[in-house]
Design an enzyme around this catalytic site. Structure first.
Site, PDB file in Angstrom:
ATOM      1  N   ILE A 119       0.871  -1.164   0.000  1.00 28.14           N
ATOM      2  CA  ILE A 119       0.000   0.000   0.000  1.00 28.14           C
ATOM      3  C   ILE A 119       0.913   1.219   0.000  1.00 28.14           C
ATOM      4  O   ILE A 119       2.080   1.143   0.399  1.00 28.14           O
ATOM      5  CB  ILE A 119      -0.984   0.033   1.194  1.00 28.14           C
ATOM      6  CG1 ILE A 119      -0.255   0.014   2.545  1.00 28.14           C
ATOM      7  CG2 ILE A 119      -1.965  -1.118   1.108  1.00 28.14           C
ATOM      8  CD1 ILE A 119      -1.191   0.136   3.745  1.00 28.14           C
ATOM      9  N   ASP A 120       0.406   2.352  -0.454  1.00 31.12           N
ATOM     10  CA  ASP A 120       1.216   3.557  -0.569  1.00 31.12           C
ATOM     11  C   ASP A 120       1.746   3.998   0.798  1.00 31.12           C
ATOM     12  O   ASP A 120       1.154   3.697   1.841  1.00 31.12           O
ATOM     13  CB  ASP A 120       0.406   4.698  -1.180  1.00 31.12           C
ATOM     14  CG  ASP A 120       0.067   4.461  -2.638  1.00 31.12           C
ATOM     15  OD1 ASP A 120       0.746   3.651  -3.286  1.00 31.12           O
ATOM     16  OD2 ASP A 120      -0.899   5.097  -3.124  1.00 31.12           O
ATOM     17  N   GLN A 121       2.830   4.743   0.775  1.00 27.87           N
ATOM     18  CA  GLN A 121       3.447   5.223   2.012  1.00 27.87           C
ATOM     19  C   GLN A 121       2.456   5.993   2.884  1.00 27.87           C
ATOM     20  O   GLN A 121       2.411   5.810   4.105  1.00 27.87           O
ATOM     21  CB  GLN A 121       4.650   6.110   1.691  1.00 27.87           C
ATOM     22  CG  GLN A 121       5.358   6.659   2.934  1.00 27.87           C
ATOM     23  CD  GLN A 121       6.572   7.508   2.593  1.00 27.87           C
ATOM     24  OE1 GLN A 121       6.897   7.710   1.423  1.00 27.87           O
ATOM     25  NE2 GLN A 121       7.254   8.017   3.596  1.00 27.87           N
TER      26      GLN A 121
END
Length: 303
Positions: A119-121
């Site tokens: 998942i994105d940062q």
């Protein structure tokens, strides 16, 4: 720092990958991969051929995980689930990255443990991690076969009135400019992508809606792009819904937090991986995040 440099002295000339296997405890595949990545040096020069014979002093760059005490919220023998805070990377971006989720996983469960998806940062929430090589393979196959149901929560701009299903193909831009290396767009040449959306609660004083998002495919930035496509960008998104010059400034770390809040509505992306549903080894799991995302979002927006 997760990447450290150790020095070793090879007394008798031998093939490099055999030394790494016998003396450092790696498998043949791991040894060859580390050499290919340029992790072994001699006299300041990278040794890139696994079969090269070496003797004398070498430098070995390897990953040594650190911890900040983040504990998994769900634990089984074959896997664990972390509730990742926003801002924490899944993997190091480079050798100077001080900390990422893979640090916690390998620190607590050993070098064979691995993260099975991304998942994105800035996206918070659930990340499923295998504790051994066998479960890693089986879980990744589950993702590949789309046998994993993921539910996200997003705070979006505007009043999102009805349930909808967005089927819009996504294409990662091929231009080499700083922007489009990370920008995905709806394009007929792209890969088939499908997301279901359901409004949960509208906040008229903010003109924002809490939305449930269920991706049926796993494209990069899929939820973010599909919501922008239907004119309800996620609050805090510094990419989708922003002017090109502001995207460049964000990517170059020249956009202040105050400017970002003014442009996007929040200092972080208000997207949260809230639930995972899957069957593994004849057991059905339905794992929900412990985070009250609505509360977290409203607190952030009131600051």
């Amino acid at each position: 720092m997760p990447f450290v440099i150790d020095k070793f002295f090879i007394e008798k000339k031998q093939r490099l990958f055999l030394y790494i296997i016998k003396e450092l405890g790696y498998t043949q595949k791991e040894a060859q991969r580390l050499i290919a990545k340029g992790r072994v040096l001699q006299n300041g020069e990278v040794i890139s051929k696994a079969g090269q014979e070496v003797e004398g002093e070498i430098e070995f760059i390897h990953f040594e995980p650190t911890t900040k005490g983040l504990k998994p919220t769900y634990i089984e023998k074959e896997f664990v689930v972390f509730d990742k805070p926003s801002g924490v990377l899944i993997h190091p971006q480079n050798r100077n990255t001080a900390y990422s989720l893979i640090d916690e996983l390998k620190y607590q469960y050993g070098k064979d443990a691995n993260i099975t998806h991304r998942i994105d940062q800035e996206t918070s929430g659930l990340v499923l991690c295998a504790t051994n090589k066998t479960s890693e393979r089986d879980i990744k196959m589950m993702f590949q076969e789309r046998d994993m149901q993921k539910t996200y929560l997003a705070m979006v701009h505007g009043e999102f009135k009805n349930k909808i299903i967005v089927e819009a193909p996504l294409l990662r831009a091929e231009d080499e400019s700083a922007i489009v290396r990370m920008v995905v767009k709806v394009d007929e040449r792209g890969k088939a992508s499908k997301t279901s959306f359901k409004p949960l609660k509208y906040f008229p004083e903010l003109d924002m809606t809490l939305v449930e998002c269920k991706p049926h495919t796993g494209r990069q930035h899929q939820i973010r792009v599909h919501l922008f496509h239907v004119k309800h960008p996620i609050v805090g998104d510094p990419i989708y819904g922003q002017k090109e010059e502001d995207i460049v400034r964000f990517l170059d770390k020249e956009l202040s937090e105050e400017e970002r809040i003014k442009l996007s509505g929040a200092s972080r992306l208000l997207l949260h991986a809230d639930q995972l549903e899957f069957e593994l080894y004849n057991n059905v799991y339905k794992i929900k995040s412990d985070v009250d995302f609505e509360k977290v979002s409203l607190q952030l927006l009131s600051m």
